[in-house]
Scaffold this motif. Structure first.
Motif, PDB file in Angstrom:
ATOM      1  N   VAL A  10      -2.609   0.399  -4.589  1.00 29.72           N
ATOM      2  CA  VAL A  10      -2.052  -0.830  -4.241  1.00 29.72           C
ATOM      3  C   VAL A  10      -1.407  -1.491  -5.263  1.00 29.72           C
ATOM      4  CG1 VAL A  10      -3.004  -2.740  -3.197  1.00 29.72           C
ATOM      5  CG2 VAL A  10      -4.322  -0.529  -2.727  1.00 29.72           C
ATOM      6  N   ARG A  31      -2.912  -0.458  -9.049  1.00 27.23           N
ATOM      7  CA  ARG A  31      -4.606  -0.639  -8.636  1.00 27.23           C
ATOM      8  C   ARG A  31      -4.846   0.687  -7.784  1.00 27.23           C
ATOM      9  NH1 ARG A  31      -5.294  -5.629  -7.650  1.00 27.23           N
ATOM     10  NH2 ARG A  31      -5.632  -5.228  -5.353  1.00 27.23           N
ATOM     11  N   SER A  82     -11.720  -2.082 -12.970  1.00 25.07           N
ATOM     12  CA  SER A  82     -10.884  -1.491 -12.065  1.00 25.07           C
ATOM     13  C   SER A  82     -10.216  -0.509 -12.776  1.00 25.07           C
ATOM     14  CB  SER A  82      -9.928  -2.669 -11.387  1.00 25.07           C
ATOM     15  OG  SER A  82     -10.702  -3.499 -10.522  1.00 25.07           O
ATOM     16  N   ASP A  83      -9.779   0.634 -11.790  1.00 30.64           N
ATOM     17  CA  ASP A  83      -9.002   1.474 -12.383  1.00 30.64           C
ATOM     18  C   ASP A  83      -7.710   1.406 -12.074  1.00 30.64           C
ATOM     19  OD1 ASP A  83     -11.161   2.983 -13.556  1.00 30.64           O
ATOM     20  OD2 ASP A  83     -11.676   4.019 -11.660  1.00 30.64           O
ATOM     21  N   TYR A  84      -6.617   1.685 -12.672  1.00 29.27           N
ATOM     22  CA  TYR A  84      -5.173   1.586 -12.663  1.00 29.27           C
ATOM     23  C   TYR A  84      -4.478   2.631 -12.971  1.00 29.27           C
ATOM     24  CZ  TYR A  84      -6.374  -3.368 -12.429  1.00 29.27           C
ATOM     25  OH  TYR A  84      -6.887  -4.484 -12.237  1.00 29.27           O
ATOM     26  N   THR A 132      -8.978   2.046 -17.189  1.00 30.83           N
ATOM     27  CA  THR A 132      -9.870   1.001 -16.471  1.00 30.83           C
ATOM     28  C   THR A 132      -9.615  -0.279 -17.516  1.00 30.83           C
ATOM     29  OG1 THR A 132     -11.300   2.754 -16.004  1.00 30.83           O
ATOM     30  CG2 THR A 132     -12.336   0.698 -15.809  1.00 30.83           C
ATOM     31  N   ASP A 158       1.083  -1.105   0.060  1.00 29.36           N
ATOM     32  CA  ASP A 158       0.150  -0.027  -0.082  1.00 29.36           C
ATOM     33  C   ASP A 158       0.902   1.173  -0.045  1.00 29.36           C
ATOM     34  OD1 ASP A 158      -2.227  -1.535  -0.074  1.00 29.36           O
ATOM     35  OD2 ASP A 158      -2.464  -1.539   2.315  1.00 29.36           O
ATOM     36  N   GLU A 186      -7.767   1.828  -5.354  1.00 29.50           N
ATOM     37  CA  GLU A 186      -8.994   1.315  -4.666  1.00 29.50           C
ATOM     38  C   GLU A 186      -9.425   2.288  -3.723  1.00 29.50           C
ATOM     39  OE1 GLU A 186      -7.494  -2.071  -2.510  1.00 29.50           O
ATOM     40  OE2 GLU A 186      -7.314  -3.244  -4.148  1.00 29.50           O
ATOM     41  N   LYS A 187     -10.707   2.265  -3.343  1.00 29.06           N
ATOM     42  CA  LYS A 187     -11.244   3.458  -2.509  1.00 29.06           C
ATOM     43  C   LYS A 187     -11.187   2.846  -1.002  1.00 29.06           C
ATOM     44  CE  LYS A 187     -13.487   6.437  -4.927  1.00 29.06           C
ATOM     45  NZ  LYS A 187     -13.353   7.901  -5.023  1.00 29.06           N
ATOM     46  N   GLU A 188     -10.811   3.787  -0.013  1.00 27.25           N
ATOM     47  CA  GLU A 188     -10.822   3.437   1.242  1.00 27.25           C
ATOM     48  C   GLU A 188     -11.460   4.582   1.831  1.00 27.25           C
ATOM     49  OE1 GLU A 188      -7.108   2.547   3.506  1.00 27.25           O
ATOM     50  OE2 GLU A 188      -6.742   0.612   2.053  1.00 27.25           O
ATOM     51  N   GLU A 201      -8.516   7.594  -1.901  1.00 31.08           N
ATOM     52  CA  GLU A 201      -8.164   6.725  -3.085  1.00 31.08           C
ATOM     53  C   GLU A 201      -6.761   6.222  -2.442  1.00 31.08           C
ATOM     54  OE1 GLU A 201      -8.037   8.625  -6.640  1.00 31.08           O
ATOM     55  OE2 GLU A 201     -10.167   7.797  -7.359  1.00 31.08           O
TER      56      GLU A 201
END
Length: 117
Positions: free
Chosen positions: A97, A86, A48-50, A44, A10, A88-90, A94
Motif C-alpha cells: 500500500v 507499507r 509496521s513493515d515496509y 520495520t 493498492d 498490510e495483511k488482508e 499481504e
C-alpha cells in the motif's frame, strides 16, 4: 538516493525468485500494467513493515540511459531509484500500500537511510 513517492494506492503483486535468489515482485497498477521490482529489504518502523523495492534492471534500457546520461556526474549515475510501500495483511494475503501520510513516509525514509549508511 532517489525515493519514488508517485505510485498507485493498492498494488496487486506476485512473488517470484530469479536464478540469483533475488525476490521478484510484480506490481500491477489499476490499468493492469505490470512492472517487475526486486525486493531489496523489508524494514520495520514503528511497528509496521515496509517493502523497499527497486525496479528490475533492464540491460537494454540501462545501456540507452547510460548513453543519454554521459554528462551527469558520477554521484547521480550511482543512485538507484527506490519505492517504499507499507505491507498490510488482508486475510491471509499481504498487500503493498502507498504511504499517503508524508510524516510516516519521511520517518520510513529516514530509517532506511540510517540503516543503509
Amino acid at each position: 538516493m532517489n525515493h519514488n513517492h508517485d505510485h498507485d494506492h493498492d498494488h496487486d503483486h506476485d512473488h517470484d525468485q530469479d536464478d540469483e535468489g533475488m525476490e521478484i515482485i510484480v506490481l500491477s497498477d489499476e490499468d493492469g500494467n505490470e512492472q517487475e521490482f526486486v525486493l531489496v529489504e523489508v524494514i520495520t518502523v514503528a511497528g509496521s513493515d515496509y517493502a523497499v523495492l527497486t525496479p528490475l534492471d533492464d540491460d537494454e534500457a540501462d545501456d540507452e540511459e547510460e548513453e543519454d546520461d554521459e554528462d551527469k556526474d558520477e554521484d547521480e549515475d550511482s543512485e538507484t531509484p527506490l519505492m517504499i510501500l507499507r505491507i498490510e495483511k488482508e486475510g491471509d494475503e499481504e498487500v503493498l500500500v502507498e504511504i499517503e501520510d508524508e510524516a510516516e513516509f519521511e520517518q520510513v525514509v529516514a530509517a532506511w537511510e540510517e540503516k543503509a549508511e
